[in-house]
Motif scaffolding. Structure first.
Motif, short mmCIF file in Angstrom:
data_model
loop_
_atom_site.label_atom_id
_atom_site.label_comp_id
_atom_site.label_asym_id
_atom_site.label_seq_id
_atom_site.Cartn_x
_atom_site.Cartn_y
_atom_site.Cartn_z
N SER A 152 0.82 -1.20 -0.24
CA SER A 152 0.13 0.04 0.08
C SER A 152 0.85 1.22 -0.08
O SER A 152 1.99 1.29 0.67
CB SER A 152 -0.87 0.03 1.25
N ALA A 153 0.64 2.19 -0.96
CA ALA A 153 1.32 3.68 -0.97
C ALA A 153 1.50 4.04 0.40
O ALA A 153 0.36 4.12 1.24
CB ALA A 153 0.93 4.38 -1.80
N HIS A 206 6.88 7.91 -9.28
CA HIS A 206 5.65 7.10 -9.54
C HIS A 206 5.64 6.91 -10.81
O HIS A 206 6.62 7.42 -11.79
CB HIS A 206 4.65 8.44 -9.66
N HIS A 237 -4.48 1.97 -8.48
CA HIS A 237 -4.23 3.36 -8.44
C HIS A 237 -3.86 3.64 -6.82
O HIS A 237 -4.71 3.20 -5.75
CB HIS A 237 -5.06 4.37 -8.91
N GLY A 238 -2.69 3.87 -6.52
CA GLY A 238 -2.29 4.21 -4.99
C GLY A 238 -1.59 3.15 -4.44
O GLY A 238 -0.98 3.32 -3.45
N ASP A 239 -1.42 1.78 -5.00
CA ASP A 239 -0.23 1.02 -4.60
C ASP A 239 1.01 1.68 -4.89
O ASP A 239 1.18 2.51 -5.32
CB ASP A 239 -0.34 -0.29 -5.52
N GLY A 263 5.38 4.89 -6.37
CA GLY A 263 3.76 5.02 -6.42
C GLY A 263 3.06 4.61 -7.71
O GLY A 263 3.51 5.04 -8.58
N LEU A 297 0.07 5.18 -10.44
CA LEU A 297 -0.93 6.05 -10.90
C LEU A 297 -1.70 5.45 -11.92
O LEU A 297 -1.21 5.09 -12.52
CB LEU A 297 -0.41 7.42 -11.01
#
Length: 158
Positions: free
Chosen positions: A9-10, A17, A52-54, A65, A67
């Motif tokens: 998890s980010a 990114h 998105h967000g991992d 990250g 996106l």
């Protein structure tokens, strides 16, 4: 070149990114280019659906990250979105569900069908973050239903 072998998890410690469309966020082994221009070999133990967000974690502990990149989509609006969503799901089409609209990947056949159902369909370019699979697998297309579902324990193939 750095190698990323896990997904987490980010966190606030993300140092760079990578922007990937929906199809590219389903990967096991591939070289990706970060926003700063660095190349990273993603070498995961199994094919993974990145959200998105991992974050990809490199062997050195660096977090990159993930996106959702903008991509060509169809925005579906109008009355009866719940019925329209049923028709989209019945075709195993990935769908981003929001309060006042649905988003799917561009497909002229789907656009025609949805218009015939009374939906307002518009082409947009946005990040795509569809709902995950009902059984926790993350993807709603290209899946195998040969596993057990529940009390009825039935199986079927696509």
């Amino acid at each position: 070149m750095q190698t990323a072998q896990s997904v987490v998890s980010a966190a606030a410690a993300v140092t760079d990114h990578v922007s990937l469309d929906y199809g590219a966020r389903f990967l096991r082994r591939r070289v990706v280019t970060t926003q700063s221009g660095a190349q990273v070999l993603v070498d995961l133990p199994k094919t993974t659906s990145l959200a998105h967000g991992d974050a990809l974690q490199t062997a050195a502990g660096t977090l990159i990250g993930v996106l959702a990149a903008p991509e060509p989509l169809l925005e579906i609006t109008g009355s009866g979105l719940h019925r329209i969503a049923w028709h989209i799901g019945n075709r195993h089409t990935p769908c981003q569900i929001e309060d006042t609209r649905l988003l799917i990947q561009r497909d002229h056949v789907m656009a025609d069908m949805l218009a015939k159902l009374g939906a307002h369909v518009h082409e947009v370019t946005e990040p795509f973050t569809p709902e995950g699979g009902a059984y926790g697998h993350g993807r709603t297309h290209g899946h195998d239903h040969s596993h057990q579902h529940g009390p009825e324990d039935h199986a079927h193939e696509h």
